[in-house]
Scaffold this motif. Structure first.
Motif, PDB file in Angstrom:
ATOM      1  N   SER A  24       0.844  -1.186   0.000  1.00 47.91           N
ATOM      2  CA  SER A  24       0.000   0.000   0.000  1.00 47.91           C
ATOM      3  C   SER A  24       0.881   1.238   0.000  1.00 47.91           C
ATOM      4  O   SER A  24       1.884   1.283   0.717  1.00 47.91           O
ATOM      5  N   PHE A  25       0.480   2.236  -0.802  1.00 51.65           N
ATOM      6  CA  PHE A  25       1.296   3.438  -0.949  1.00 51.65           C
ATOM      7  C   PHE A  25       0.404   4.625  -1.247  1.00 51.65           C
ATOM      8  O   PHE A  25      -0.405   4.582  -2.178  1.00 51.65           O
ATOM      9  N   ARG A  26       0.509   5.679  -0.456  1.00 45.21           N
ATOM     10  CA  ARG A  26      -0.201   6.940  -0.720  1.00 45.21           C
ATOM     11  C   ARG A  26       0.689   7.792  -1.603  1.00 45.21           C
ATOM     12  O   ARG A  26       1.885   7.903  -1.349  1.00 45.21           O
ATOM     13  N   PHE A  27       0.094   8.408  -2.609  1.00 46.88           N
ATOM     14  CA  PHE A  27       0.871   9.247  -3.518  1.00 46.88           C
ATOM     15  C   PHE A  27       0.131  10.547  -3.801  1.00 46.88           C
ATOM     16  O   PHE A  27      -1.088  10.616  -3.676  1.00 46.88           O
ATOM     17  N   THR A  28       0.893  11.578  -4.130  1.00 44.62           N
ATOM     18  CA  THR A  28       0.270  12.862  -4.445  1.00 44.62           C
ATOM     19  C   THR A  28      -0.563  12.709  -5.704  1.00 44.62           C
ATOM     20  O   THR A  28      -0.191  11.981  -6.621  1.00 44.62           O
ATOM     21  N   ALA A  29      -1.678  13.388  -5.741  1.00 51.36           N
ATOM     22  CA  ALA A  29      -2.579  13.316  -6.900  1.00 51.36           C
ATOM     23  C   ALA A  29      -2.037  14.203  -8.010  1.00 51.36           C
ATOM     24  O   ALA A  29      -2.595  15.245  -8.341  1.00 51.36           O
ATOM     25  N   ARG A  76      -8.821  14.034  -8.767  1.00 55.21           N
ATOM     26  CA  ARG A  76      -7.967  14.907  -7.962  1.00 55.21           C
ATOM     27  C   ARG A  76      -8.778  15.943  -7.198  1.00 55.21           C
ATOM     28  O   ARG A  76      -9.652  16.603  -7.735  1.00 55.21           O
ATOM     29  N   VAL A  77      -8.466  16.064  -5.916  1.00 56.40           N
ATOM     30  CA  VAL A  77      -8.972  17.132  -5.059  1.00 56.40           C
ATOM     31  C   VAL A  77      -7.725  17.786  -4.465  1.00 56.40           C
ATOM     32  O   VAL A  77      -6.905  17.088  -3.859  1.00 56.40           O
ATOM     33  N   PRO A  78      -7.553  19.094  -4.659  1.00 54.91           N
ATOM     34  CA  PRO A  78      -6.341  19.745  -4.135  1.00 54.91           C
ATOM     35  C   PRO A  78      -6.135  19.453  -2.644  1.00 54.91           C
ATOM     36  O   PRO A  78      -7.076  19.524  -1.852  1.00 54.91           O
ATOM     37  N   GLY A  79      -4.918  19.089  -2.302  1.00 55.22           N
ATOM     38  CA  GLY A  79      -4.574  18.806  -0.918  1.00 55.22           C
ATOM     39  C   GLY A  79      -4.876  17.389  -0.453  1.00 55.22           C
ATOM     40  O   GLY A  79      -4.596  17.036   0.683  1.00 55.22           O
ATOM     41  N   ARG A  80      -5.448  16.558  -1.318  1.00 57.67           N
ATOM     42  CA  ARG A  80      -5.780  15.177  -0.954  1.00 57.67           C
ATOM     43  C   ARG A  80      -4.917  14.216  -1.757  1.00 57.67           C
ATOM     44  O   ARG A  80      -4.744  14.376  -2.960  1.00 57.67           O
ATOM     45  N   ASP A  81      -4.391  13.217  -1.089  1.00 60.20           N
ATOM     46  CA  ASP A  81      -3.594  12.195  -1.748  1.00 60.20           C
ATOM     47  C   ASP A  81      -4.484  11.131  -2.374  1.00 60.20           C
ATOM     48  O   ASP A  81      -5.674  11.040  -2.070  1.00 60.20           O
ATOM     49  N   ALA A  82      -3.881  10.323  -3.216  1.00 62.23           N
ATOM     50  CA  ALA A  82      -4.507   9.120  -3.746  1.00 62.23           C
ATOM     51  C   ALA A  82      -3.779   7.942  -3.120  1.00 62.23           C
ATOM     52  O   ALA A  82      -2.750   8.112  -2.455  1.00 62.23           O
ATOM     53  N   GLU A  83      -4.296   6.747  -3.318  1.00 59.21           N
ATOM     54  CA  GLU A  83      -3.663   5.581  -2.714  1.00 59.21           C
ATOM     55  C   GLU A  83      -3.693   4.403  -3.669  1.00 59.21           C
ATOM     56  O   GLU A  83      -4.685   4.163  -4.350  1.00 59.21           O
ATOM     57  N   LEU A  84      -2.575   3.676  -3.703  1.00 60.64           N
ATOM     58  CA  LEU A  84      -2.447   2.438  -4.463  1.00 60.64           C
ATOM     59  C   LEU A  84      -2.353   1.294  -3.472  1.00 60.64           C
ATOM     60  O   LEU A  84      -1.657   1.399  -2.453  1.00 60.64           O
ATOM     61  N   ARG A  85      -3.034   0.218  -3.775  1.00 62.84           N
ATOM     62  CA  ARG A  85      -2.949  -0.988  -2.949  1.00 62.84           C
ATOM     63  C   ARG A  85      -2.898  -2.190  -3.872  1.00 62.84           C
ATOM     64  O   ARG A  85      -3.763  -2.348  -4.745  1.00 62.84           O
ATOM     65  N   LEU A  86      -1.871  -3.014  -3.709  1.00 61.74           N
ATOM     66  CA  LEU A  86      -1.738  -4.273  -4.443  1.00 61.74           C
ATOM     67  C   LEU A  86      -1.869  -5.417  -3.457  1.00 61.74           C
ATOM     68  O   LEU A  86      -1.265  -5.380  -2.382  1.00 61.74           O
ATOM     69  N   SER A  87      -2.626  -6.437  -3.828  1.00 57.96           N
ATOM     70  CA  SER A  87      -2.777  -7.622  -2.984  1.00 57.96           C
ATOM     71  C   SER A  87      -2.461  -8.857  -3.815  1.00 57.96           C
ATOM     72  O   SER A  87      -3.046  -9.051  -4.882  1.00 57.96           O
ATOM     73  N   ARG A  88      -1.549  -9.658  -3.319  1.00 56.40           N
ATOM     74  CA  ARG A  88      -1.227 -10.933  -3.979  1.00 56.40           C
ATOM     75  C   ARG A  88      -2.187 -11.978  -3.432  1.00 56.40           C
ATOM     76  O   ARG A  88      -2.200 -12.271  -2.243  1.00 56.40           O
ATOM     77  N   ARG A 102     -12.591  11.834  -5.071  1.00 53.78           N
ATOM     78  CA  ARG A 102     -13.798  12.316  -5.762  1.00 53.78           C
ATOM     79  C   ARG A 102     -14.775  11.177  -6.016  1.00 53.78           C
ATOM     80  O   ARG A 102     -14.680  10.477  -7.015  1.00 53.78           O
ATOM     81  N   GLY A 103     -15.702  11.002  -5.107  1.00 56.40           N
ATOM     82  CA  GLY A 103     -16.677   9.936  -5.225  1.00 56.40           C
ATOM     83  C   GLY A 103     -17.776  10.206  -6.226  1.00 56.40           C
ATOM     84  O   GLY A 103     -18.448   9.286  -6.690  1.00 56.40           O
ATOM     85  N   GLU A 104     -17.987  11.469  -6.582  1.00 55.67           N
ATOM     86  CA  GLU A 104     -19.085  11.804  -7.501  1.00 55.67           C
ATOM     87  C   GLU A 104     -18.716  11.570  -8.965  1.00 55.67           C
ATOM     88  O   GLU A 104     -19.583  11.590  -9.824  1.00 55.67           O
TER      89      GLU A 104
END
Length: 156
Positions: A24-29, A76-88, A102-104
């Motif tokens: 799991s990794f949070r990254f800037t949008a 993208r929402v300014p000031g909010r990160d995105a996240e990647l998650r990989l599961s084996r 952005r859920g909408e």
């Protein structure tokens, strides 16, 4: 001996490790953040034994590239990160999840024959993944777009 702040930050990064089943990794949008997420996903696939050039590695890398690009372009929402998650997964699949704030704005695969530029990334995801979809982001605003990518189990 004390450690420098630079060493502490470096050790806090989620290093690709073969024994972990979830990465799991949070990254800037931003495009730069999406590029870093793709590269770390590539490193994690390599650590898991699916090396560069294998169908599983290249499929996961491409799915991550498309989903992270969508997250930083459309979610993208300014000031909010995105996240990647990989599961084996034990059944020979890798689950890719990319969350944004952005859920909408829900993704939709467009017809590959249309004349507009762009919009074909999810067609690629659908072609490479066994299945894919979108769910509300748990415990936070936004959504998670996920894909389950077939991967030949590693013999070990």
């Amino acid at each position: 001996m004390t450690t420098s702040p630079r060493q502490e930050r470096r050790s806090a990064l989620p290093l690709p490790l073969a024994h972990q089943t979830v990465f799991s990794f949070r990254f800037t949008a931003s495009p730069r953040g999406a590029r870093l997420a793709r590269r770390l996903a590539s490193c994690q696939m390599d650590a898991w034994g699916w090396h560069h050039g294998t169908p599983a590695h290249d499929s996961v890398e491409l799915v991550v590239a498309e989903l992270t690009a969508n997250a930083v372009t459309h979610g993208r929402v300014p000031g909010r990160d995105a996240e990647l998650r990989l599961s084996r997964e034990e059944d020979g699949h890798v689950r890719v999840e990319v969350s944004d704030a952005r859920g909408e704005r829900l993704p939709e695969a467009r017809d590959a024959g249309g004349e507009e530029d762009g919009g074909r990334g999810l067609v690629i995801v659908a072609a490479l993944a066994k299945e894919w979809g979108t769910v509300p982001r748990p415990g936070a605003p936004g959504k998670t777009v996920w894909a389950v990518v077939p991967a030949v189990p590693i013999r070990g």
